[in-house]
Motif scaffolding. Structure first.
Motif, PDB file in Angstrom:
ATOM      1  N   THR A 115      34.933  12.754 -23.497  1.00  0.00           N
ATOM      2  CA  THR A 115      35.995  12.367 -22.560  1.00  0.00           C
ATOM      3  C   THR A 115      36.296  13.614 -21.758  1.00  0.00           C
ATOM      4  OG1 THR A 115      36.892  10.692 -24.043  1.00  0.00           O
ATOM      5  CG2 THR A 115      38.357  11.521 -22.311  1.00  0.00           C
ATOM      6  N   LEU A 116      36.120  13.497 -20.453  1.00  0.00           N
ATOM      7  CA  LEU A 116      36.232  14.663 -19.589  1.00  0.00           C
ATOM      8  C   LEU A 116      37.226  14.413 -18.462  1.00  0.00           C
ATOM      9  CD1 LEU A 116      32.409  15.340 -19.259  1.00  0.00           C
ATOM     10  CD2 LEU A 116      34.033  16.626 -20.641  1.00  0.00           C
ATOM     11  N   PRO A 117      37.964  15.452 -18.080  1.00  0.00           N
ATOM     12  CA  PRO A 117      38.805  15.312 -16.895  1.00  0.00           C
ATOM     13  C   PRO A 117      37.897  15.149 -15.676  1.00  0.00           C
ATOM     14  CG  PRO A 117      38.782  17.594 -17.638  1.00  0.00           C
ATOM     15  CD  PRO A 117      38.021  16.790 -18.656  1.00  0.00           C
ATOM     16  N   THR A 118      38.295  14.277 -14.785  1.00  0.00           N
ATOM     17  CA  THR A 118      37.469  13.926 -13.632  1.00  0.00           C
ATOM     18  C   THR A 118      38.374  13.751 -12.419  1.00  0.00           C
ATOM     19  OG1 THR A 118      35.936  12.757 -15.084  1.00  0.00           O
ATOM     20  CG2 THR A 118      35.822  12.198 -12.765  1.00  0.00           C
ATOM     21  N   ILE A 119      37.862  14.077 -11.261  1.00  0.00           N
ATOM     22  CA  ILE A 119      38.546  13.719 -10.022  1.00  0.00           C
ATOM     23  C   ILE A 119      38.013  12.351  -9.627  1.00  0.00           C
ATOM     24  CG2 ILE A 119      38.840  14.230  -7.575  1.00  0.00           C
ATOM     25  CD1 ILE A 119      38.603  17.177  -8.278  1.00  0.00           C
ATOM     26  N   TYR A 120      38.920  11.408  -9.428  1.00  0.00           N
ATOM     27  CA  TYR A 120      38.537  10.043  -9.107  1.00  0.00           C
ATOM     28  C   TYR A 120      38.923   9.771  -7.659  1.00  0.00           C
ATOM     29  CZ  TYR A 120      37.744   5.072  -9.832  1.00  0.00           C
ATOM     30  OH  TYR A 120      37.265   3.802  -9.757  1.00  0.00           O
ATOM     31  N   VAL A 121      37.931   9.393  -6.832  1.00  0.00           N
ATOM     32  CA  VAL A 121      38.152   9.115  -5.420  1.00  0.00           C
ATOM     33  C   VAL A 121      38.091   7.607  -5.215  1.00  0.00           C
ATOM     34  CG1 VAL A 121      37.315   9.474  -3.067  1.00  0.00           C
ATOM     35  CG2 VAL A 121      37.159  11.328  -4.747  1.00  0.00           C
ATOM     36  N   ALA A 130      43.618  12.725 -10.536  1.00  0.00           N
ATOM     37  CA  ALA A 130      43.035  13.235 -11.775  1.00  0.00           C
ATOM     38  C   ALA A 130      42.945  12.065 -12.746  1.00  0.00           C
ATOM     39  CB  ALA A 130      43.914  14.335 -12.359  1.00  0.00           C
ATOM     40  N   ALA A 131      41.824  11.948 -13.420  1.00  0.00           N
ATOM     41  CA  ALA A 131      41.627  10.862 -14.371  1.00  0.00           C
ATOM     42  C   ALA A 131      40.742  11.356 -15.506  1.00  0.00           C
ATOM     43  CB  ALA A 131      40.969   9.663 -13.682  1.00  0.00           C
ATOM     44  N   ALA A 132      40.788  10.663 -16.622  1.00  0.00           N
ATOM     45  CA  ALA A 132      39.879  10.950 -17.731  1.00  0.00           C
ATOM     46  C   ALA A 132      38.762   9.924 -17.687  1.00  0.00           C
ATOM     47  CB  ALA A 132      40.617  10.874 -19.058  1.00  0.00           C
ATOM     48  N   ALA A 133      37.536  10.402 -17.821  1.00  0.00           N
ATOM     49  CA  ALA A 133      36.383   9.513 -17.884  1.00  0.00           C
ATOM     50  C   ALA A 133      35.757   9.683 -19.262  1.00  0.00           C
ATOM     51  CB  ALA A 133      35.380   9.856 -16.798  1.00  0.00           C
ATOM     52  N   THR A 148      36.248   4.501 -17.070  1.00  0.00           N
ATOM     53  CA  THR A 148      36.913   5.244 -15.999  1.00  0.00           C
ATOM     54  C   THR A 148      37.996   4.335 -15.439  1.00  0.00           C
ATOM     55  OG1 THR A 148      35.481   4.473 -14.215  1.00  0.00           O
ATOM     56  CG2 THR A 148      34.752   6.437 -15.409  1.00  0.00           C
ATOM     57  N   PRO A 149      38.829   4.816 -14.532  1.00  0.00           N
ATOM     58  CA  PRO A 149      39.875   3.952 -13.983  1.00  0.00           C
ATOM     59  C   PRO A 149      39.347   2.662 -13.364  1.00  0.00           C
ATOM     60  CG  PRO A 149      40.324   6.213 -13.406  1.00  0.00           C
ATOM     61  CD  PRO A 149      38.958   6.185 -14.050  1.00  0.00           C
ATOM     62  N   GLY A 150      38.094   2.617 -12.948  1.00  0.00           N
ATOM     63  CA  GLY A 150      37.568   1.425 -12.296  1.00  0.00           C
ATOM     64  C   GLY A 150      36.833   0.454 -13.187  1.00  0.00           C
ATOM     65  N   THR A 151      36.716   0.703 -14.502  1.00  0.00           N
ATOM     66  CA  THR A 151      35.867  -0.150 -15.338  1.00  0.00           C
ATOM     67  C   THR A 151      36.622  -1.151 -16.202  1.00  0.00           C
ATOM     68  OG1 THR A 151      35.783   1.466 -17.132  1.00  0.00           O
ATOM     69  CG2 THR A 151      34.020   1.565 -15.472  1.00  0.00           C
ATOM     70  N   GLY A 152      37.911  -1.063 -16.303  1.00  0.00           N
ATOM     71  CA  GLY A 152      38.651  -1.993 -17.140  1.00  0.00           C
ATOM     72  C   GLY A 152      38.688  -1.544 -18.588  1.00  0.00           C
TER      73      GLY A 152
END
Length: 176
Positions: A115-121, A130-133, A148-152
């Motif tokens: 689980t890594l910090p990620t920049i989500y565009v 900022a998001a965790a993936a 990720t924020p987009g996968t549910g």
């Protein structure tokens, strides 16, 4: 639809891509062009993005400096932030951007979970958060589960090739 031209040099990636999305009930039709560069570890160094909608065109540049701080430049100006130590960028509607984390963490070569910090565009509105993936793999290309924020809440299982590039992202794209 996404089209990407990729140049590899060791773990370095330089990519030029285009995303074309049709209008839906929740989003307008848009086109996006991006230019991405990573460093020798595979961590993102710079992303330039242009999004075109019927009524306007917007641009964004995100660049990481030697202190691992990110400079974000858009129509509102510039800001500098750490984004929780993120080294990767993920972009909505792009299977390619998942490849960055998969290759950097070598998830296509070994069973692992990160689980890594990620920049989500977000597209087409160009939001930057900022998001965790979270990624987990069972090993060599059989499937990598992504949250990720987009996968549910159940995530998405991606199929990748031997080099860690996404070849199937269910519900979004299949490489041809």
């Amino acid at each position: 639809m996404e089209s990407v031209r990729i140049q590899l040099s060791g773990n370095r990636i330089r990519a030029n891509g285009r995303i074309v999305a049709a209008a839906t009930e929740t989003q307008p039709a848009f086109g996006a062009y991006y230019d991405l560069q990573t460093d020798e570890s595979g961590a993102t160094k710079r992303l330039g993005l242009t999004v075109t909608l019927a009524e306007r065109e917007r641009q964004l540049v995100i660049a990481r400096d030697e202190e691992n701080m990110w400079l974000v430049t858009d129509a509102r100006g510039q800001s500098r932030a750490g984004y929780d130590g993120a080294l990767d960028i993920d972009m909505l509607f792009s299977p390619f951007f998942n490849t960055l984390t998969i290759r950097r963490a070598r998830l296509h070569q070994r069973p692992s979970a990160v689980t890594l910090p990620t920049i989500y565009v977000g597209l087409p509105e160009i939001t930057v958060i900022a998001a965790a993936a979270s990624y987990s793999s069972t090993g060599t290309g059989e499937g990598i589960k992504v949250f990720t924020p987009g996968t549910g809440p159940d995530g998405t299982t991606l199929l990748v090739d031997a080099d860690g590039f996404v070849i199937d992202y269910p519900g979004l794209a299949t490489r041809i």
